[in-house]
Design an enzyme around this catalytic site. Sequence first.
Site, PDB file in Angstrom:
ATOM      1  N   ARG A   1       0.947  -1.210  -0.030  1.00 38.37           N
ATOM      2  CA  ARG A   1      -0.098  -0.040   0.037  1.00 38.37           C
ATOM      3  C   ARG A   1       1.014   1.072  -0.067  1.00 38.37           C
ATOM      4  O   ARG A   1       2.166   0.922   0.041  1.00 38.37           O
ATOM      5  CB  ARG A   1      -0.920   0.120   1.296  1.00 38.37           C
TER       6      ARG A   1
ATOM      7  N   ARG B   1      -9.180   0.839  16.532  1.00 37.80           N
ATOM      8  CA  ARG B   1      -9.180  -0.660  16.147  1.00 37.80           C
ATOM      9  C   ARG B   1      -8.543  -1.060  14.909  1.00 37.80           C
ATOM     10  O   ARG B   1      -9.110  -1.499  14.111  1.00 37.80           O
ATOM     11  CB  ARG B   1     -10.499  -1.085  16.403  1.00 37.80           C
TER      12      ARG B   1
ATOM     13  N   ASP C   1      -0.579  -2.145  11.685  1.00 41.07           N
ATOM     14  CA  ASP C   1       0.454  -2.504  10.752  1.00 41.07           C
ATOM     15  C   ASP C   1       1.259  -1.248  10.322  1.00 41.07           C
ATOM     16  O   ASP C   1       2.356  -1.266   9.850  1.00 41.07           O
ATOM     17  CB  ASP C   1      -0.002  -3.375   9.500  1.00 41.07           C
TER      18      ASP C   1
END
Length: 321
Positions: free
Chosen positions: A164, A219, A223
Amino acid sequence: MTHRCSFLLLFLFISTSTSTSTSTAVDLSTTLNISDLCLYSPNLSSLPSDRLTVLISAYHPSRSALLRRLTLSYSSLPFISSIVILWSNPSSPPPTLPPHPKLHLLPLPSSSLNLRFLPLPSPLLLSRFIAIADDDISPSPHSLSLALSLLSRRPLSLLGFFPRSHALDLHSKSWIYTLHPDRYSIVLTKLMLLRADYLHKYSCWNKLSPARAVVDRHRNCEDILMNFVAAMESGEGPLLVGGRVRDYGDPRNRGKGETEIGRVGLSSRKEHWESRGNCITEFHRLLGVMPLRYSYGKVVGEIGEQGVCRKAGRLVLCDQD
Ligand SMILES: *[C@@H]1O[C@H](CO)[C@@H](O)[C@H](O)[C@H]1NC(C)=O
Ligand SMILES: *[C@@H]1O[C@H](CO)[C@@H](O)[C@H](O)[C@H]1NC(C)=O
């Protein structure tokens, strides 16, 4: 002093259960204390660099059959030294897994996503590098061993299979989370390889404490924060590895019985991408740096020649008849 004692007890308990080679569940839930685990940073040079410890986060009881299959296939690989399942669902009993000397099940006291990077106590950490994997990801052995071999050349980098990017939104002057066709700066925890001491840094660095609170509040984004940690330590972007990784949580899965797995994934939430952009902006603000760096290209295992030739009036790979 009492905290140190409880850690030592815990240490002994784990040592005993690993040496008998029969028990797989390690009951840390009552004694698990991050501050205690943070007292001991792993000595990386004493750990083998050609082995991997696999750390799997599991939450959904509905995925336990898949978890059994995954642990079975990881434990059969000679370069996997141990498999640690973090059971992060305190309201549901952990699944029963077939015992294996490499396998350890750790029921966690909370579902905090920060615990996915639990600094492993030394009896469970038997290698210099860790593979973090979701409970719905199944890499081919070849992809994993390729990634492990790349770490000897890029020991400070995060290695991953799912890329990403961050990008600056000039209009709002904030960071967005996106997918570029030709560059990346983030790899996902679906499957990532990293130095064992990054677990310790993520969980124990005081300066990350407000950022870890953001992870708990959203929440999400643990990462991304790990990508910040690795980029701060290495000064470089992650490395993307090409290879075959089965992603059972991908909503594009059409197989029977797999829709449930796809549906329960956190990332199917609609506002997911926007929320992750906000995390990047908040981490930047809280840490005072933007360490994420772009990387280009990916490493693939196949080394076949890709020359193109004209044969019988058609362009084909030259090696091909
Ligand atoms: C964990 O350990 C720290 C320091 O070692 C202590 O301050 C804290 O109270 C402990 N937490 C629990 C829940 O025992
Ligand atoms: C780390 O391990 C290496 C190799 O086993 C050893 O030589 C070194 O002294 C250890 N370092 C510390 C700080 O314990």
